[in-house]
Structure formats: structure tokens, C-alpha cells
Design a protein around this motif. Structure first.
Motif, PDB file in Angstrom:
ATOM      1  N   MET A 333       0.819  -1.211   0.000  1.00 29.91           N
ATOM      2  CA  MET A 333       0.000   0.000   0.000  1.00 29.91           C
ATOM      3  C   MET A 333       0.852   1.261   0.000  1.00 29.91           C
ATOM      4  N   LEU A 334       0.408   2.247  -0.775  1.00 26.38           N
ATOM      5  CA  LEU A 334       0.876   3.617  -0.622  1.00 26.38           C
ATOM      6  C   LEU A 334      -0.194   4.371   0.142  1.00 26.38           C
ATOM      7  N   SER A 335       0.156   4.828   1.345  1.00 24.19           N
ATOM      8  CA  SER A 335      -0.741   5.687   2.107  1.00 24.19           C
ATOM      9  C   SER A 335      -0.608   7.078   1.507  1.00 24.19           C
ATOM     10  N   SER A 336      -1.535   7.406   0.639  1.00 21.80           N
ATOM     11  CA  SER A 336      -1.421   8.623  -0.174  1.00 21.80           C
ATOM     12  C   SER A 336      -1.820   9.835   0.657  1.00 21.80           C
ATOM     13  N   ASP A 337      -0.826  10.512   1.187  1.00 18.37           N
ATOM     14  CA  ASP A 337      -1.101  11.697   2.001  1.00 18.37           C
ATOM     15  C   ASP A 337       0.006  12.722   1.779  1.00 18.37           C
ATOM     16  N   THR A 368       6.087   9.299   9.768  1.00 21.24           N
ATOM     17  CA  THR A 368       5.549  10.617  10.115  1.00 21.24           C
ATOM     18  C   THR A 368       5.557  10.698  11.636  1.00 21.24           C
ATOM     19  N   GLY A 369       4.383  10.706  12.271  1.00 20.75           N
ATOM     20  CA  GLY A 369       4.387  10.759  13.732  1.00 20.75           C
ATOM     21  C   GLY A 369       4.968  12.064  14.242  1.00 20.75           C
ATOM     22  N   SER A 370       5.439  12.070  15.477  1.00 16.05           N
ATOM     23  CA  SER A 370       6.011  13.278  16.062  1.00 16.05           C
ATOM     24  C   SER A 370       7.128  12.913  17.021  1.00 16.05           C
ATOM     25  N   ARG A 371       8.040  13.833  17.150  1.00 17.49           N
ATOM     26  CA  ARG A 371       9.153  13.737  18.092  1.00 17.49           C
ATOM     27  C   ARG A 371       9.839  12.381  18.004  1.00 17.49           C
ATOM     28  N   GLY A 372       9.709  11.507  18.982  1.00 18.94           N
ATOM     29  CA  GLY A 372      10.393  10.214  18.928  1.00 18.94           C
ATOM     30  C   GLY A 372       9.713   9.207  18.037  1.00 18.94           C
ATOM     31  N   LYS A 373       9.231   9.634  16.872  1.00 17.24           N
ATOM     32  CA  LYS A 373       8.502   8.812  15.900  1.00 17.24           C
ATOM     33  C   LYS A 373       7.193   8.278  16.474  1.00 17.24           C
ATOM     34  N   SER A 374       6.658   8.937  17.481  1.00 20.21           N
ATOM     35  CA  SER A 374       5.416   8.484  18.092  1.00 20.21           C
ATOM     36  C   SER A 374       4.271   8.512  17.091  1.00 20.21           C
ATOM     37  N   GLY A 375       3.550   7.397  16.999  1.00 19.43           N
ATOM     38  CA  GLY A 375       2.411   7.314  16.097  1.00 19.43           C
ATOM     39  C   GLY A 375       2.775   7.114  14.643  1.00 19.43           C
ATOM     40  N   SER A 376       4.027   6.768  14.354  1.00 15.94           N
ATOM     41  CA  SER A 376       4.441   6.621  12.954  1.00 15.94           C
ATOM     42  C   SER A 376       4.339   5.168  12.500  1.00 15.94           C
ATOM     43  N   GLU A 402      10.872  14.316   5.851  1.00 22.77           N
ATOM     44  CA  GLU A 402      10.219  14.234   7.147  1.00 22.77           C
ATOM     45  C   GLU A 402       9.356  15.479   7.303  1.00 22.77           C
ATOM     46  N   LEU A 403       8.426  15.413   8.249  1.00 23.35           N
ATOM     47  CA  LEU A 403       7.517  16.543   8.434  1.00 23.35           C
ATOM     48  C   LEU A 403       8.119  17.522   9.444  1.00 23.35           C
ATOM     49  N   GLY A 404       9.094  18.328   8.970  1.00 27.36           N
ATOM     50  CA  GLY A 404       9.728  19.329   9.821  1.00 27.36           C
ATOM     51  C   GLY A 404      10.913  18.788  10.606  1.00 27.36           C
ATOM     52  N   GLY A 411       2.978  14.801  12.403  1.00 29.62           N
ATOM     53  CA  GLY A 411       1.629  14.616  11.885  1.00 29.62           C
ATOM     54  C   GLY A 411       1.348  13.153  11.656  1.00 29.62           C
ATOM     55  N   GLY A 412       0.091  12.817  11.461  1.00 31.61           N
ATOM     56  CA  GLY A 412      -0.299  11.425  11.281  1.00 31.61           C
ATOM     57  C   GLY A 412      -1.005  11.194   9.965  1.00 31.61           C
ATOM     58  N   THR A 413      -1.094   9.936   9.564  1.00 30.07           N
ATOM     59  CA  THR A 413      -1.805   9.508   8.360  1.00 30.07           C
ATOM     60  C   THR A 413      -2.541   8.215   8.694  1.00 30.07           C
ATOM     61  N   ILE A 414      -3.063   7.541   7.665  1.00 32.28           N
ATOM     62  CA  ILE A 414      -3.727   6.260   7.900  1.00 32.28           C
ATOM     63  C   ILE A 414      -2.759   5.093   7.786  1.00 32.28           C
ATOM     64  N   ALA A 415      -1.481   5.366   7.554  1.00 34.18           N
ATOM     65  CA  ALA A 415      -0.517   4.289   7.288  1.00 34.18           C
ATOM     66  C   ALA A 415      -0.438   3.292   8.439  1.00 34.18           C
ATOM     67  N   TYR A 416      -0.334   3.783   9.659  1.00 38.05           N
ATOM     68  CA  TYR A 416      -0.151   2.879  10.790  1.00 38.05           C
ATOM     69  C   TYR A 416      -1.388   2.007  11.022  1.00 38.05           C
ATOM     70  N   ILE A 417      -2.562   2.488  10.625  1.00 43.27           N
ATOM     71  CA  ILE A 417      -3.800   1.728  10.803  1.00 43.27           C
ATOM     72  C   ILE A 417      -3.822   0.545   9.847  1.00 43.27           C
ATOM     73  N   CYS A 418      -3.442   0.773   8.603  1.00 43.07           N
ATOM     74  CA  CYS A 418      -3.427  -0.310   7.618  1.00 43.07           C
ATOM     75  C   CYS A 418      -2.277  -1.282   7.888  1.00 43.07           C
ATOM     76  N   ALA A 419      -1.185  -0.766   8.434  1.00 44.42           N
ATOM     77  CA  ALA A 419      -0.041  -1.623   8.732  1.00 44.42           C
ATOM     78  C   ALA A 419      -0.352  -2.647   9.816  1.00 44.42           C
ATOM     79  N   LYS A 420      -1.426  -2.444  10.580  1.00 43.06           N
ATOM     80  CA  LYS A 420      -1.758  -3.394  11.640  1.00 43.06           C
ATOM     81  C   LYS A 420      -2.098  -4.772  11.078  1.00 43.06           C
ATOM     82  N   TYR A 421      -2.464  -4.829   9.799  1.00 38.95           N
ATOM     83  CA  TYR A 421      -2.753  -6.112   9.162  1.00 38.95           C
ATOM     84  C   TYR A 421      -1.478  -6.862   8.786  1.00 38.95           C
ATOM     85  N   GLY A 422      -0.333  -6.188   8.896  1.00 41.71           N
ATOM     86  CA  GLY A 422       0.926  -6.789   8.504  1.00 41.71           C
ATOM     87  C   GLY A 422       1.346  -6.439   7.090  1.00 41.71           C
ATOM     88  N   MET A 423       0.559  -5.615   6.394  1.00 46.93           N
ATOM     89  CA  MET A 423       0.915  -5.234   5.029  1.00 46.93           C
ATOM     90  C   MET A 423       2.014  -4.175   5.035  1.00 46.93           C
TER      91      MET A 423
END
Length: 466
Positions: A333-337, A368-376, A402-404, A411-423
Motif C-alpha cells: 500500500m501507498l498511504s497517499s497523504d 511521520t508521527g512526532s518527536r520520537g517517531k510516536s504514532g508513525s 520528514e515533516l519538519g 503529523g499522522g496519516t492512515i498508514a499505521y492503521i493499515c499496517a496493523k494487518y501486517g501489510m
């Protein structure tokens, strides 16, 4: 690493294609100022391109086969399209995923009031905005009003040149000494984003005559009562069409580039695919990303998984959940953001060697995420290598970013949500100037390289072993 300017990388004959695609995108952006409008336009284009409704396929008991083209409209707020591939669905799909919601100002459920001779709509802003950017500018109202009897009234006021517009007032500079001394986040408070919708009184009304006048107009023109606001979804967005920027017309200024500048090319790449692909292709245009992908139409819900279960069951002839899990695990997948475009006026918040440069092509954000890659998501190097090769083979101008600066933001995207499937998932979009402002700006050449990238990815991405 030096990346060549994408304008200089264009091949003979590409400029005409670039301009034609930009015009199509501008038309989509103007037609879709809300997630509902984006879905309506996407469904229209899907039908025009020969896609059929997945719901109809399932109701009629038809068996999908390689080469079939289907779409799904989820709650009028999410859109998906597939081209069925030759390989078994358990080999995974090549997915392009973007979001179609954008920062805006939403109307509350009990919004209408009168004060000082003006009728107002009370609001609650949606997503991350600089509130001071939304005042003293023309606004349009878009959305739906759902009445108790089941009828639905569609609203789009402020776009036609003969329409009225709506307005949030600001304090005149002559009286703004205290206001100008406040931090930017406090110059305009959220509760001050009340929209002026009327100022002329109804002649025979004794109480709240301006409000009464507005209600009379709403009743006469739209059949709407005050209580109907309770079951309405109305969004205030910048009025007017997107425009080319600069003497060279190389940029596009408009509302909602984040993230429709990725949504439209994602959809177009799948719809424009000719023939039968090796792997099933999928475009996912989702809602609620700007507020955390929550709710029944956000990527954090089960809607995508549930719809994929129906598709997989149709293709496999049974509802074995293991087939669905294999399909999602093996997908790419490309998380297009979008990414933050490097802005020389605010160079201090960027680290230029790892910034997204406007005009240098499509941008990959490994995390993406923030600071220590949180949420990336922080995708695997092996997948990055495959994507690099796909882009280079297709002569796509691309860059990484990187975002700054570290510890400045994120910042966040939907990438981490789709990655939960292992893709395997990586963020991929275009640099944007003034992101989350009422009017954002992108480069036409970045848009074109993005579309080329998406087309190359869905055609050439494939399974690989670690």
C-alpha cells in the motif's frame, strides 16, 4: 542527495498531459468540497469508467472474475474501487489509500441565534486549523439536512456568482491593541467563529426578527425548520473555485488539497488502468483522518475490513476468514497523504536535506508521527527499496522527507492503521504550502509525478521475501 527539479525531468509531450490532468483535478477539487461531495463525484466517475456497484454484485449473487471493475460507496463518506487481478486474492492487493475530509468549520446541532442585529450560526471547528485564518473571508455552506420524514435536502450555497456568501467578522485594527498582543492561538477563539447568515429583520416579528427572517427564507427555499438542524451536517468552507498561481501558472491554490490532491490521483490511477492486472488493484478514499480516523467512516473502524471480507468471500466462494487475513497481510500500500512543502519564508522549522521541496516531485515519508517517531508507521527498508525501483523504472521524479525538524512538530496519516494487518505501507504524496489553511497551494508538476507514481506502483508492486 541532490534531486533534480521535476519540471526539468519532463519528457517530450508530457507537458500537455500534465496540464490536462491538472484541469481534471481542479474540476474534482471544485466539485468536492466535502467528503460527501467527493464520494458523489467519485461514484459518478466510476460509473462513467465502467465500474459497477459491489452491493449490486453481491445482491444478485454474481461471481467476480479477473478484469472485473467494482466500486463501493460507504455511508456516502467513503469510496472504494477495485480492478480484480489474475492472481489469487490471497496474494494481496496493490492499494492506494487517501482521505477526503479536510479541516473546516462545522455547524452545531443547535446553531441559530440572534445578537446585535445579526443572525448567526454557532460552530465547532473540525481538524487542526489556525482559527484566525478563517475570519473576514467569504465562506460557503455545504452539506445535507435530513428531515424526520426521511427526505434529504442537499445544501451548497456560496459557490455560484449569484449566491450569497457567509462571513465571520474580525475586530477592526483601530480597536485591536489588546487582540494584537495575544498569542496567535488566542487571537480568535473557537467560540468566536460564529458565522453571519443574516441582518435584515422580518417586518412583523416581535422576537428575534433577524433570526425569524432567516427561518422564513429557509422554510420558503429549502423546506427546512429550525429543528432540522439537529439532523444536519453542514460545513463552512472557503467560497470560490481553485485558481492557478503565478505568471507561469505552475501552482494551484485551492481548498482541500490535503488530502484530495492524493485522493483524486489514487482514484484516477485505478480507474485509468487498462486490461487485467496481475494483482487486484484497490483505491480507498476514507473519512475522518483529520480527527484521528475515528467513527464509522474513519479508517480506524472495521468498515474496510468488513467490505474486503465480502469481496474475498465472493472471489473464493466461501467466507473463510483466513483468506481475508492472507489477503490483507500480503497486500502492498501507498498511504497517499501530503507532506509539508519547504517554505523559504519559514525555513527555520525545516531540515532542508530531509524536507519536501515543491517542484521536485512526489514525496515518500518513511515515517511521520512526532518527536520520537510516536504514532508513525516507519515502514521496512525492503519495501522502500522496491518502491524506489518502481519509480526509477517509470521515470518518476521523487524525493524523501520528514515533516519538519525533529522535536518541532509532526503529523499522522492512515498508514499505521493499515499496517496493523501486517501489510507493507509507506506514506506517499505531494508537498503542500500553507497546509490546513483555507487556501493551500501545490505544484502541478508534483501532482503529475504523483499520478505517474501511483500508476507505476499499482502495476508493478509485487510480493517479495525478506
Amino acid at each position: 542527495m541532490y534531486r533534480k527539479n521535476a519540471w526539468k525531468a519532463l519528457q517530450d509531450g508530457e507537458m500537455a498531459k500534465l496540464e490536462a490532468f491538472a484541469e481534471k483535478y481542479k474540476a474534482y477539487l471544485d466539485a468536492g468540497k466535502t467528503e460527501r461531495e467527493c464520494v458523489t463525484e467519485s461514484v459518478r466517475q466510476a460509473k462513467e469508467a465502467g465500474f459497477v456497484n459491489l452491493d449490486d454484485v453481491l445482491k444478485e449473487g454474481k461471481q467476480l472474475k479477473a478484469g472485473d471493475r467494482v466500486y463501493c460507496n460507504w455511508m456516502n463518506k467513503c469510496f472504494m474501487a477495485w480492478v480484480i487481478g489474475e492472481n489469487d486474492i490471497t496474494a494481496g492487493m496493490n492499494i492506494l489509500g487517501a482521505h477526503i475530509d479536510s479541516p473546516r468549520i462545522d455547524v452545531k446541532q443547535n446553531p441559530l441565534f440572534e445578537n446585535g442585529g445579526f443572525a448567526y450560526l454557532d460552530t465547532h471547528y473540525y481538524g487542526g486549523i489556525k482559527k484566525y485564518q478563517w475570519v473576514a473571508s467569504p465562506l460557503a455552506l455545504h452539506g445535507v439536512v435530513c428531515k424526520k420524514d426521511g427526505t434529504k435536502v442537499t445544501i451548497a450555497i456560496g459557490e455560484d456568482e449569484n449566491d450569497p456568501v457567509f462571513y465571520i467578522s474580525d475586530l477592526l485594527i483601530h480597536l485591536a491593541a489588546d487582540q494584537m498582543g495575544k498569542p496567535a492561538g488566542k487571537v480568535i477563539e473557537g467560540d468566536a467563529l460564529d458565522i453571519i447568515i443574516g441582518s435584515a429583520p422580518l417586518a412583523d416579528a416581535e422576537k428575534d426578527p433577524v433570526k425569524a427572517q432567516v427561518l422564513a427564507i429557509l422554510k420558503d427555499k429549502y423546506g427546512i425548520e429550525e429543528e432540522d438542524f439537529i439532523s444536519a451536517e453542514l460545513e463552512a468552507v472557503p467560497a470560490g473555485k481553485c485558481r492557478d498561481v503565478g505568471f507561469d501558472r505552475a501552482l494551484i491554490a485551492g481548498y482541500g488539497h490535503d488530502d484530495r490532491v492524493c485522493a483524486y490521483p489514487s482514484m484516477a490511477a485505478v480507474m485509468d488502468f487498462e486490461g487485467t492486472p496481475a494483482y487486484t488493484l484497490c483505491a480507498v478514499l476514507t473519512d475522518k483522518e483529520e480527527i484521528g480516523s475515528v467513527g464509522a467512516t474513519g479508517m480506524g473502524s472495521m468498515y474496510f475490513e468488513n467490505i474486503m471480507a465480502e469481496l474475498v468471500a465472493n472471489l473464493k466462494g466461501c467466507g473463510n476468514s483466513l483468506y481475508l487475513r492472507r489477503c490483507l497481510k500480503n497486500s502492498r500500500m501507498l498511504s497517499s497523504d501530503v507532506s509539508a512543502g519547504y517554505d523559504p519564508n519559514f525555513a527555520g522549522v525545516f531540515e532542508k536535506n530531509n524536507a519536501s521541496i515543491v517542484g521536485n516531485g512526489v514525496t515518500f515519508n518513511k515515517f511521520t508521527g512526532s518527536r520520537g517517531k510516536s504514532g508513525s508507521n516507519d515502514c521496512n527498508a525492503e519495501f522502500v527499496a522496491q518502491v524506489r525501483k518502481i519509480c526509477d523504472d517509470a521515470e518518476v521524479a521523487w524525493q524523501t522527507a520528514e515533516l519538519g525538524k525533529v522535536d518541532v512538530g509532526g503529523g499522522g496519516t492512515i498508514a499505521y492503521i493499515c499496517a496493523k494487518y501486517g501489510m507493507n505501507v509507506i506514506d506517499c504524496g505531494v508537498p503542500v504550502l500553507s497546509m490546513h489553511a483555507p487556501w493551500e497551494a501545490i505544484s502541478k508538476v508534483d501532482l503529475w509525478q504523483e499520478y505517474k507514481c501511483y500508476c507505476a506502483f499499482i502495476k508493478n508492486a509485487k510480493e517479495f521475501e525478506y
